[in-house]
Enzyme design. Structure first.
Site, PDB file in Angstrom:
ATOM      1  N   GLU A  53     -24.083   8.485  39.402  1.00 13.94           N
ATOM      2  CA  GLU A  53     -24.677   7.995  41.309  1.00 13.94           C
ATOM      3  C   GLU A  53     -24.621   8.287  42.249  1.00 13.94           C
ATOM      4  OE1 GLU A  53     -27.211   5.761  40.624  1.00 13.94           O
ATOM      5  OE2 GLU A  53     -26.982   4.754  38.157  1.00 13.94           O
ATOM      6  N   TYR A  88     -25.521  -1.657  45.557  1.00 16.15           N
ATOM      7  CA  TYR A  88     -26.233  -0.817  44.339  1.00 16.15           C
ATOM      8  C   TYR A  88     -25.632   0.251  43.373  1.00 16.15           C
ATOM      9  CZ  TYR A  88     -28.926   3.148  41.808  1.00 16.15           C
ATOM     10  OH  TYR A  88     -28.919   3.771  40.344  1.00 16.15           O
ATOM     11  N   ASP A 139     -33.237   0.451  41.997  1.00 20.01           N
ATOM     12  CA  ASP A 139     -32.987   1.774  42.987  1.00 20.01           C
ATOM     13  C   ASP A 139     -34.815   1.965  42.843  1.00 20.01           C
ATOM     14  OD1 ASP A 139     -34.389   2.650  40.766  1.00 20.01           O
ATOM     15  OD2 ASP A 139     -33.040   4.230  40.066  1.00 20.01           O
TER      16      ASP A 139
END
Length: 374
Positions: A56, A139, A157
């Site tokens: 990520e 996020y 996203d």
């Protein structure tokens, strides 16, 4: 979601059973069509938190195709968060070179040290705990919590923004639409398999609900898409007009010795490209280059020659145009030059950001094969 949006521009809230149907269809589609990615676990299984976190961080502002080789190289060299934490920062920066947005690499290393030193090598399993770590924002915390720990967390996203915008006909332009998009995504997130659902939404946006020419005939939830029903799916999400990036200019000095070694220097730890290696350069300014003053920034009083052509590179907030000068230093000049002399065969292994690799490639086209990529 099959209802037309209200006149105010805010779509009506979907019925609970409708949202459950959307989630169920997406999960069934994901079970059959999930992309095989090196950091993923099979559908229905939890992924390794270290792998999810690493991927990520790498995927921020970078494509899946670009990240794959870097991810594998990092895992091969540092197979655990403890081994990454113990690595020198300079080694991490070298391995990261080419991925861009280098503050991510510094935060990656800092986060690994906190997890290893303060959490016994285990990542916190809640969004709140994850957000307390360096470099992990809302996020990323949601993604790790959902995908690695099965927490009910809503992951949004760019792909998810596009899917949700179209599904609910959200016509407010980004970034103003972000709170509304997140709220609508939250209504869809199931209590179970939230991680698989998040990855299903990402995959749908990446492979079916694409920015241009979405393959609506292959979409498992097309019957719920109010954007498609209204015929505006390709116009969503809307975006506010971007301001034109300013242009900055500068000059770089590629200085070599008779043995082929090249002079590099390390940028300050904080700021743009912090902690990375660079070819000596002038300040980057919006004013036109004053070539008469360029020599004041040269690392040595050598016989500099201008290289035909320019190097151009776009950063988030500005576009950079560089003029390149080359010279070979004699023994006296080499001894006085400020920087680090790197053997020709080792230049490619240094933590040179992409813009500096472009500089060396223009100045030394024969050095191209020396650059090691993961």
């Amino acid at each position: 979601m099959t209802r037309p949006p209200a006149k105010s521009g805010s779509p009506t809230k979907p019925a609970k059973n409708e949202a459950q149907t959307v989630a169920g269809r997406l999960l069934a589609w994901y079970d059959a069509h999930a992309r095989v990615l090196p950091w993923r676990a099979p559908p229905g299984e939890y992924a390794d938190p270290y792998a999810v976190w690493l991927s990520e961080i790498m995927l921020q502002q970078t494509t899946v195709a670009a990240v794959g080789p870097y991810f594998r190289a990092f895992l091969e060299r540092w197979p655990s968060v403890g081994s990454l934490a113990a690595a020198p920062l300079d080694d991490v920066m070298r391995q990261w070179a080419g991925l861009g947005y280098y503050s991510r690499a510094r935060n990656l290393h800092a986060c690994a040290q906190v997890v290893a030193g303060e959490h016994g090598g285990r990542f916190p399993d809640t969004e709140e705990g994850l957000r307390s770590l360096p470099g992990i924002g809302p996020y990323t915390a949601a993604a790790i919590a959902a995908i690695a720990f099965g927490r009910r967390a809503t992951v949004v996203d760019g792909n998810v923004e596009r899917v949700v915008s179209r599904l609910f006909s959200i016509e407010t332009p980004l970034p103003r639409a972000k709170p509304d998009i997140r709220a609508k995504a939250e209504t869809l997130t199931p209590d179970l398999r939230a991680g698989d659902f998040a990855q299903a939404m990402m995959d749908l946006g990446a492979t079916v609900c694409t920015p241009k020419r979405p393959s609506c005939n292959r979409c498992p939830i097309v019957s719920f898409c109010s954007g498609r029903e209204a015929g505006i799916e390709e116009t969503l999400p809307r975006r506010m007009a971007r301001k034109e990036r300013p242009v900055r200019r500068g000059a770089c000095f590629v200085l070599t010795r008779s043995d082929g070694a090249m002079l590099l220097r390390k940028r300050p730890a904080k700021g743009l490209l912090g902690g990375m290696m660079e070819v000596p350069t002038t300040p980057w300014e919006e004013a036109e280059i004053d070539e008469a003053a360029i020599s004041l920034h040269a690392p040595a009083a050598a016989k500099w020659q201008r290289v035909p052509g320019l190097v151009e590179h776009t950063f988030t907030h500005f576009h950079l145009v560089l003029t390149i000068f080359v010279a070979q230093a004699n023994a006296r000049e080499a001894a006085k030059a400020e920087g680090v002399w790197i053997a020709e065969e080792d230049v490619g292994g240094e933590a040179l950001p992409s813009v500096m690799r472009k500089v060396v490639a223009l100045a030394r086209p024969d050095a191209g094969p020396l650059f090691r990529q993961p």
